[in-house]
Enzyme design. Structure first.
Site, PDB file in Angstrom:
ATOM      1  N   LYS A   1       3.248   4.417  -1.169  1.00 36.12           N
ATOM      2  CA  LYS A   1       3.326   5.314  -2.320  1.00 36.12           C
ATOM      3  C   LYS A   1       4.622   6.115  -2.192  1.00 36.12           C
ATOM      4  O   LYS A   1       4.689   7.111  -1.459  1.00 36.12           O
ATOM      5  CB  LYS A   1       2.139   6.279  -2.380  1.00 36.12           C
ATOM      6  CG  LYS A   1       0.799   5.608  -2.695  1.00 36.12           C
ATOM      7  CD  LYS A   1       0.052   5.213  -1.472  1.00 36.12           C
ATOM      8  CE  LYS A   1      -1.345   4.689  -1.800  1.00 36.12           C
ATOM      9  NZ  LYS A   1      -2.021   4.149  -0.618  1.00 36.12           N
TER      10      LYS A   1
ATOM     11  N   ASP B   1      17.084   9.843  -8.268  1.00 39.54           N
ATOM     12  CA  ASP B   1      18.549   9.969  -8.148  1.00 39.54           C
ATOM     13  C   ASP B   1      19.038   9.915  -6.703  1.00 39.54           C
ATOM     14  O   ASP B   1      20.151  10.372  -6.410  1.00 39.54           O
ATOM     15  CB  ASP B   1      19.041  11.265  -8.804  1.00 39.54           C
ATOM     16  CG  ASP B   1      18.796  11.290 -10.306  1.00 39.54           C
ATOM     17  OD1 ASP B   1      18.556  10.214 -10.885  1.00 39.54           O
ATOM     18  OD2 ASP B   1      18.823  12.391 -10.888  1.00 39.54           O
TER      19      ASP B   1
ATOM     20  N   LYS C   1      -4.020  10.720   4.888  1.00 47.34           N
ATOM     21  CA  LYS C   1      -3.431   9.957   5.983  1.00 47.34           C
ATOM     22  C   LYS C   1      -2.359  10.836   6.617  1.00 47.34           C
ATOM     23  O   LYS C   1      -1.152  10.582   6.491  1.00 47.34           O
ATOM     24  CB  LYS C   1      -2.803   8.649   5.487  1.00 47.34           C
ATOM     25  CG  LYS C   1      -3.761   7.751   4.661  1.00 47.34           C
ATOM     26  CD  LYS C   1      -3.508   7.918   3.207  1.00 47.34           C
ATOM     27  CE  LYS C   1      -4.201   6.858   2.352  1.00 47.34           C
ATOM     28  NZ  LYS C   1      -5.603   6.662   2.535  1.00 47.34           N
TER      29      LYS C   1
ATOM     30  N   HIS D   1      -9.211  11.012   1.399  1.00 44.61           N
ATOM     31  CA  HIS D   1      -8.233   9.938   1.223  1.00 44.61           C
ATOM     32  C   HIS D   1      -6.956  10.223   2.014  1.00 44.61           C
ATOM     33  O   HIS D   1      -5.984   9.479   1.922  1.00 44.61           O
ATOM     34  CB  HIS D   1      -7.897   9.778  -0.266  1.00 44.61           C
ATOM     35  CG  HIS D   1      -7.300   8.455  -0.629  1.00 44.61           C
ATOM     36  ND1 HIS D   1      -5.973   8.294  -0.964  1.00 44.61           N
ATOM     37  CD2 HIS D   1      -7.854   7.218  -0.697  1.00 44.61           C
ATOM     38  CE1 HIS D   1      -5.735   7.027  -1.242  1.00 44.61           C
ATOM     39  NE2 HIS D   1      -6.854   6.342  -1.091  1.00 44.61           N
TER      40      HIS D   1
ATOM     41  N   ASP E   1       0.886  19.864  18.073  1.00 46.03           N
ATOM     42  CA  ASP E   1       1.579  21.036  18.606  1.00 46.03           C
ATOM     43  C   ASP E   1       2.155  21.848  17.450  1.00 46.03           C
ATOM     44  O   ASP E   1       1.496  22.011  16.432  1.00 46.03           O
ATOM     45  CB  ASP E   1       2.624  20.623  19.634  1.00 46.03           C
ATOM     46  CG  ASP E   1       1.986  20.133  20.932  1.00 46.03           C
ATOM     47  OD1 ASP E   1       0.783  20.387  21.130  1.00 46.03           O
ATOM     48  OD2 ASP E   1       2.682  19.480  21.728  1.00 46.03           O
TER      49      ASP E   1
ATOM     50  N   HIS F   1       0.808  -1.206   0.000  1.00 49.62           N
ATOM     51  CA  HIS F   1       0.000   0.000   0.000  1.00 49.62           C
ATOM     52  C   HIS F   1       0.848   1.265   0.000  1.00 49.62           C
ATOM     53  O   HIS F   1       0.326   2.376   0.044  1.00 49.62           O
ATOM     54  CB  HIS F   1      -0.906  -0.024   1.245  1.00 49.62           C
ATOM     55  CG  HIS F   1      -2.070   0.902   1.186  1.00 49.62           C
ATOM     56  ND1 HIS F   1      -2.257   1.929   2.083  1.00 49.62           N
ATOM     57  CD2 HIS F   1      -3.128   0.954   0.335  1.00 49.62           C
ATOM     58  CE1 HIS F   1      -3.373   2.580   1.794  1.00 49.62           C
ATOM     59  NE2 HIS F   1      -3.921   2.013   0.744  1.00 49.62           N
TER      60      HIS F   1
END
Length: 403
Positions: free
Chosen positions: A115, A120, A291, A289, A296, A113
């Site tokens: 991404k 380089d 996450k 979608h 603080d 899952h």
């Protein structure tokens, strides 16, 4: 590899596909030696085709290009889409390709899952955005709201090393990761960050543990936006305890979900959290979608991990945890805008149903959340497995024969 805090990084927050996709294509166009891409979903649409052309162009000018997709999330790619890349020299890998059984997909568990994009070894991107047109506003009401993070500096090198070693199963060995360790204290230097993983070997609960460490350390404010919210009991308890000790705790959850069951699951937790003083907002503009979280003035996390059983106990996930005041402010400003313009406060359950809901939550839901991480071990498990496809080799029959 040695996962640890890295100082001296520069960050840029990218919101939605409008900012993320052009940046990836631009950076791939600038690559000189190596491009590594890991993604759950790669679609054959205008976004996927644009990325494909950029990767092909990079490979043709001598850049080593490696693309890894998940066998569940990216099952529908046509042969022509992949063949054009492999013929140009792009390494194309599928995580856990499995055949359908009676027309149904069988690779439900242990999905890749993550991404991640690295260029380089000097620039990396990580977040929750897949390569699909449903992350663009012109997709319509189902367009997703999400974030990614561009990183320059030593932390980008760690992401490159990890993404490189994640290809090791192709060569018969796995990533060389250190075993589980307690959440490390941050150096609290501006621009410090570290990669945090969840896998099924040495890091089964690291992302959850870093979330909990951040929640327990917060003194003033906790702001979390998460698409699929059904975390373990201990994280819920930490959120409630933070609110009770006077921390402002706010959650942005789905109000117009792409998966209605996700909203139903999260709503089972509302009463417990609201009664503790947690403020819950439902994002109603389009499917959420994201996450991400900020706490603080400087702590934040961006990555692929939801706060649900799939992400916290089954999937292969990657987040970064960062201490950076400017980045924290940028993320907080974006989330504050969502609350002000596109969210509604979550309602308490109707009084007539509150007694039954309290019993349901107390007896079943919290028992489930206490025990799920242990139960997850009974689900189908296997070592990370990649299938690499060569020129003219990829088609759905090949995917099924690879199991």
């Amino acid at each position: 590899m040695n996962l640890q805090w890295r100082s001296g990084n520069r960050f840029e927050l990218l919101e939605n596909g409008e900012q993320f996709f052009p940046r990836v294509v631009e950076l791939v166009g600038q690559a000189r030696t190596e491009v590594l891409v890991e993604t759950f979903i790669l679609f054959d649409d205008k976004v996927g085709r644009q990325l494909r052309e950029a990767l092909i162009a990079a490979a043709r000018r001598g850049v080593q290009v490696e693309v890894t997709v998940d066998g569940y999330g990216s099952e529908g790619l046509p042969q022509e889409f992949v063949q054009g890349m492999t013929e140009a020299g792009v390494g194309f890998h599928v995580f856990d390709p499995r055949p359908r059984l009676l027309g149904m997909r069988t690779n439900w568990f242990r999905r890749l899952h993550r991404k991640i994009v690295t260029i380089d070894g000097r620039i990396a991107l990580i977040g929750g955005i897949n390569f699909g047109a449903d992350h663009l506003a012109d997709y319509g009401p189902e367009a997703k709201q999400d974030y990614s993070l561009q990183i320059e500096g030593p932390l980008a090198g760690d992401l490159r090393e990890f993404a490189r070693e994640a290809l090791a199963p192709v060569r018969g060995r796995g990533p060389r990761l250190r075993r589980r360790e307690p959440p490390q204290a941050s150096p609290y230097e501006e621009g410090a960050g570290r990669l945090v993983l969840r896998d099924n070997n040495h890091h089964p609960s690291d992302i959850e543990r870093y979330y909990r460490a951040g929640i327990r350390a917060a003194r003033r404010d906790i702001l979390i936006a998460n698409a699929y919210f059904f975390p373990g009991y201990r994280l819920l308890r930490d959120l409630a305890n933070a609110a009770r000790r006077g921390v402002r705790v706010r959650l942005i959850l789905q109000g117009e979900p792409d998966m209605p069951a996700a909203k139903l699951a999260a709503s089972m937790l509302y009463e417990y959290l609201l009664q503790a003083g947690v403020q819950i907002y439902e994002y109603c503009e389009r499917p959420l979608h994201a996450k991400v979280a900020c706490m603080d003035d400087s702590w934040l996390t961006v990555g692929s991990s939801n706060l649900d059983p799939l992400s916290l106990s089954l999937n292969l996930e990657a987040n970064v945890v960062v201490h950076d005041t400017g980045l924290n402010t940028a993320l907080r400003d974006s989330l504050e805008r969502l609350i002000a313009e596109q969210c509604r406060p979550a309602p308490l359950p109707a009084r007539s149903g509150r007694k039954l809901r309290r019993m349901w939550t107390g007896v079943f839901v919290f028992h489930f959340l206490r025990r799920f991480p242990a139960w997850a071990g009974y689900f189908p498990a296997h070592r990370p497995r990649l299938k690499t496809f060569q020129a003219k080799e990829f088609d759905q029959a090949q995917v099924q024969e690879s199991v």
